[in-house]
Every structure is written in structure tokens, then in C-alpha cells.
Design a protein around this motif. Sequence first.
Motif, short mmCIF file in Angstrom:
data_model
loop_
_atom_site.label_atom_id
_atom_site.label_comp_id
_atom_site.label_asym_id
_atom_site.label_seq_id
_atom_site.Cartn_x
_atom_site.Cartn_y
_atom_site.Cartn_z
N ALA A 8 30.60 32.26 42.21
CA ALA A 8 32.05 32.07 42.26
C ALA A 8 32.43 30.87 41.39
O ALA A 8 32.75 29.79 41.86
CB ALA A 8 32.50 31.86 43.70
N SER A 9 32.38 31.06 40.08
CA SER A 9 32.65 30.00 39.11
C SER A 9 33.73 30.47 38.16
O SER A 9 33.52 31.40 37.37
CB SER A 9 31.37 29.67 38.33
OG SER A 9 31.67 28.88 37.19
N LEU A 10 34.89 29.83 38.20
CA LEU A 10 35.98 30.23 37.30
C LEU A 10 35.63 30.04 35.83
O LEU A 10 35.90 30.92 35.01
CB LEU A 10 37.26 29.47 37.65
CG LEU A 10 38.05 29.97 38.86
CD1 LEU A 10 39.25 29.07 39.12
CD2 LEU A 10 38.51 31.41 38.64
N LEU A 39 38.81 39.76 41.99
CA LEU A 39 37.73 38.85 42.38
C LEU A 39 37.40 39.01 43.86
O LEU A 39 38.29 39.22 44.69
CB LEU A 39 38.14 37.40 42.11
CG LEU A 39 38.59 37.08 40.68
CD1 LEU A 39 39.07 35.65 40.59
CD2 LEU A 39 37.47 37.34 39.70
N PRO A 40 36.13 38.86 44.22
CA PRO A 40 35.74 38.91 45.63
C PRO A 40 36.16 37.65 46.38
O PRO A 40 36.51 36.63 45.77
CB PRO A 40 34.22 39.06 45.58
CG PRO A 40 33.82 38.50 44.27
CD PRO A 40 34.96 38.77 43.33
N GLU A 41 36.11 37.72 47.71
CA GLU A 41 36.58 36.63 48.56
C GLU A 41 35.82 35.32 48.34
O GLU A 41 36.33 34.25 48.70
CB GLU A 41 36.46 37.04 50.03
CG GLU A 41 37.46 38.10 50.46
CD GLU A 41 38.85 37.53 50.71
OE1 GLU A 41 38.96 36.32 50.93
OE2 GLU A 41 39.81 38.31 50.69
N SER A 79 32.63 46.18 35.61
CA SER A 79 32.37 45.30 36.75
C SER A 79 31.05 44.58 36.57
O SER A 79 30.14 45.06 35.87
CB SER A 79 32.38 46.09 38.06
OG SER A 79 31.21 46.87 38.20
N TRP A 80 30.96 43.42 37.21
CA TRP A 80 29.75 42.59 37.15
C TRP A 80 29.37 42.18 38.58
O TRP A 80 30.25 41.94 39.42
CB TRP A 80 29.99 41.31 36.35
CG TRP A 80 30.26 41.51 34.91
CD1 TRP A 80 29.37 41.37 33.88
CD2 TRP A 80 31.52 41.83 34.30
NE1 TRP A 80 29.99 41.60 32.67
CE2 TRP A 80 31.31 41.89 32.91
CE3 TRP A 80 32.80 42.08 34.80
CZ2 TRP A 80 32.34 42.19 32.01
CZ3 TRP A 80 33.82 42.39 33.92
CH2 TRP A 80 33.59 42.44 32.54
N PRO A 81 28.09 42.03 38.87
CA PRO A 81 27.71 41.51 40.18
C PRO A 81 28.00 40.02 40.29
O PRO A 81 27.83 39.27 39.32
CB PRO A 81 26.20 41.78 40.23
CG PRO A 81 25.76 41.77 38.80
CD PRO A 81 26.92 42.34 38.02
N LEU A 82 28.45 39.61 41.45
CA LEU A 82 28.71 38.20 41.68
C LEU A 82 27.46 37.36 41.44
O LEU A 82 27.55 36.20 41.04
CB LEU A 82 29.21 38.00 43.12
CG LEU A 82 29.64 36.60 43.53
CD1 LEU A 82 30.86 36.14 42.73
CD2 LEU A 82 29.93 36.55 45.03
N ALA A 83 26.29 37.96 41.63
CA ALA A 83 25.03 37.24 41.47
C ALA A 83 24.80 36.74 40.05
O ALA A 83 24.01 35.82 39.82
CB ALA A 83 23.87 38.12 41.89
N THR A 125 31.20 47.59 44.97
CA THR A 125 31.28 46.85 46.22
C THR A 125 32.21 45.67 46.07
O THR A 125 32.60 45.28 44.98
CB THR A 125 29.89 46.35 46.64
OG1 THR A 125 29.48 45.32 45.74
CG2 THR A 125 28.87 47.46 46.64
N ALA A 126 32.54 45.06 47.22
CA ALA A 126 33.44 43.91 47.21
C ALA A 126 32.82 42.69 46.55
O ALA A 126 33.51 41.74 46.22
CB ALA A 126 33.85 43.58 48.65
N ARG A 127 31.50 42.69 46.39
CA ARG A 127 30.83 41.54 45.79
C ARG A 127 30.66 41.71 44.27
O ARG A 127 29.78 41.13 43.68
CB ARG A 127 29.48 41.31 46.46
CG ARG A 127 29.61 40.87 47.93
CD ARG A 127 28.26 40.71 48.58
NE ARG A 127 27.45 39.67 47.95
CZ ARG A 127 27.59 38.37 48.19
NH1 ARG A 127 28.52 37.94 49.02
NH2 ARG A 127 26.80 37.50 47.60
N ARG A 128 31.55 42.48 43.68
CA ARG A 128 31.56 42.64 42.23
C ARG A 128 32.90 42.18 41.68
O ARG A 128 33.93 42.31 42.33
CB ARG A 128 31.29 44.09 41.83
CG ARG A 128 29.89 44.56 42.17
CD ARG A 128 29.61 45.95 41.59
NE ARG A 128 29.44 45.93 40.13
CZ ARG A 128 28.28 45.68 39.52
NH1 ARG A 128 27.20 45.38 40.22
NH2 ARG A 128 28.20 45.70 38.21
#
Length: 422
Positions: A97-99, A126-128, A89-93, A2-5
Motif C-alpha cells: 500500500a504505497s502511493l 484500490l484495496p482497503e 490489475s496488479w497484486p497488492l504484494a 480479488t479485493a487485494r488487487r
Amino acid sequence: MTARRITATYRIETAYPIREAVETMAGEQSTGTFVRLPGETDEMRELYGAHIESVTELGEVAEASLPGAGVPKGLPGKPVWRRAEVVLSWPLANFGASLPNLVATVAGNLFELRPFSGLRLLDISLPEEFAAKYPGPKFGAEGTRRLSGVEGRPLIGTIVKPSVGLGPEQTAELVRVLCEAGIDFIKDDELQADGPHCPFEARARAVMRVIGDHAERTGKKAMYAFNITGDLDEMRRNHDLVVELGGTCVMASLNSVGLTGMIELGRFSQLPIHAHRNGWGYLSREPSLGWSYVAWQKIWRLAGADHMHVNGLRNKFCESDESVIASAKACLTPMFDSKPCTAMPVFSSGQTVRQAPATYAALGSTDLIHAAGGGIMAHPDGPAAGFAALRESWEAALAGVPLEDYARDHPALAKALGAYAA
């Protein structure tokens, strides 16, 4: 997927079964460790573990590329080292959103894992949410052109040389000569920051006095990238001084100030940030290890870099022309649908009039800074002729006219072609 990965692409080399080695990567950088943990449930791995999106085998090599690599226990005979391209891939969770935490995840302990005799990060996606959190370049090519007054061609620039040794007034005198030559862009060398021989404040005041006087007389204001590399307080103080003096650019050495330093500079800067990549070789020169520039430059653009060094064609370093152009194209490639987040590539290192046609032909864009040190300063007729010659080489390139033909009516270019070997 998904886009959130977050996704990352790697090239690996291992003597282990490839799938087993890749599972080690995924576990090490998410929920797992070297043994199965009681709390690491199947549900947890599915929700928070790194997923293996694809594995593409690339063939075998005779020897391990890096020292210290392990081989499977009980392996009969000589190990076979296999290479593959892997997408994880990794989940954003996992970290948001931390560089800084992104880097810890996609480029952390992976490089030290014993099963690998090679591991290189090739790209990241990276996701939006990252675009929403981080400003990215505030100026880029458009803002740089607005401040410098240069349209329709690259900015042509140079570097203060000698790199160190000039005092504030000597630096200002060199800048006076360059301004009179019509130069677009000048930068401090990365070795010159705020030392006792050439203190930052004294240098900035002397240089901006010269640039300001020239701008008042002619209407052309050279962009000077002052090297403000230092700790956060120093960078803010020196940035604010440049703004106060009417300067139009600051410079920072990325590997010196670090990612968090660059993020903070990007947040408070009111000027374009010229990002210098000195030290890049220790992250990249061994082709089986480290980062590709395509992946690396994305984090710095997102942090706020407006200009990114990419080396130059036929440079004095070890990088191939193909790699240089790929790096420059990456800087100009948008990262997100919501904002381009592009940076202006800076071509430098052993550059003369001879590289302009090939640079333009390969890049297909004039959104770049072409910086030449000796290629301007060592012109037989001086820096003014050196600047004119480099500008004329770009005029020829844009018109599709061979340099030797264009040089018939342009003496500065003709002398430069005679002075700088093909």
C-alpha cells in the motif's frame, strides 16, 4: 479478480494487434521487459504479473494521435490505428500500500511505449489496505464548514489579486475589506508563497491580525488558505506558524510539492489542506495522453487533500463544463467502504454570479467552495456588494428562482448581472 488487487482503466490507441499491445503494457509494468527472461516463469507471471481483466475495442481512427508511435514490422499497406478501453490489475504484494509506487506502476513507462499512439489513465481502484495506511482528508466538507461557520450553502471565496506585487500590509488591507464584506474564504494566489517582496511570516502575521480583530468584533472568522508550498521544512515551519496565529487553512500546489511532499503534509497538518492543481494542463490537455482527473484526484485525496480545485463552469481555460462537473462529482464520491475519503471541490476560474444555478443543477450539492476573483472584486459597488451578489445568486439557485427574478429585490445581484456578461 480479488479485493487485494489494484486495478487501472486505460484508453489506448495502437497500430499493433490490440491484444499484443495490451500484453506489452502488462509485461512492462510488472514482471516482463522487451524480451522473455529466463527467470520469468509462468508461475511468476501468474502470481506477480499484471493481469488483463478486460479489453473493449472502441473503433478506428485515420491517423496516429501522438508522434513517435511504431507500427508492426512487415505491415503491408497503411497502418490502421485502433482504440480500446483496457483494464489491468496488479497484486497488492508487488509493492504494498504505497502511493508513490502505485503511481510508478499504473502511470510509469507506459506513456512512452512505442506501440502506442495514445494512452490515457482513466481510473484506478484500490484495496482497503490503502485506506488503512493513508489518512485521507482530515477535514473535508464537514470540518471546513465547522471552522468557517458556513452551513447550508457553498463557501463563497476569492483570491488575493494582484497575484503578486502586494506587500504584507497591502495584502492585509485587502483582507480587511473582504472581511468587512462578510467573505467566507480567501486564498493566496499560487504564485505568492514566500518571496522577499512579501515574506510569508510577515504576510501571515498581518493577515491574521486583521482576521482575528474582525472575528472578535463580529464572531465571523474568514478562512484564509495560506500558500505554504515549499520544501518539507518550509512547509512544516509555515504550517506551524499559521496554527500558532489561529489560522484555519493552508494551501499547497500539488504538482510543485509532489506526492511524497503532500503525503508528509497530510500527516502533520492540523488544518484543512487546500490543494491547488496548477500545472494540471500538462497532464491532461492532450486527450490521447496522460491522466483523467477522476484517476488523478484519488491519489491526492488519499494523501490528505481536503479541498481540490476542479475549474469552473464556463471557465477561462480549455476544459468543458461536462468535464468540470465529472471532476467535482469524483471528489465527492467515497473511495472505500471503511471511510469516505471525500474532498470538497473548489470551483474557480472566471466565475461570476451567472454560474451558480447551473453549477448547483449539475452537481446537486452545496459541498463546494465557489471562488471568484474579478467576479467579486470588480463588482460596480465594490467587494462587499460582489460577495453579497454571489451569495444571493446561490440563494436563488437553491430556491429554484431564476436569477433575473431574484435580482428584482436584491440590488447587488442586479448590478452584477448587468456587469458580467451572460
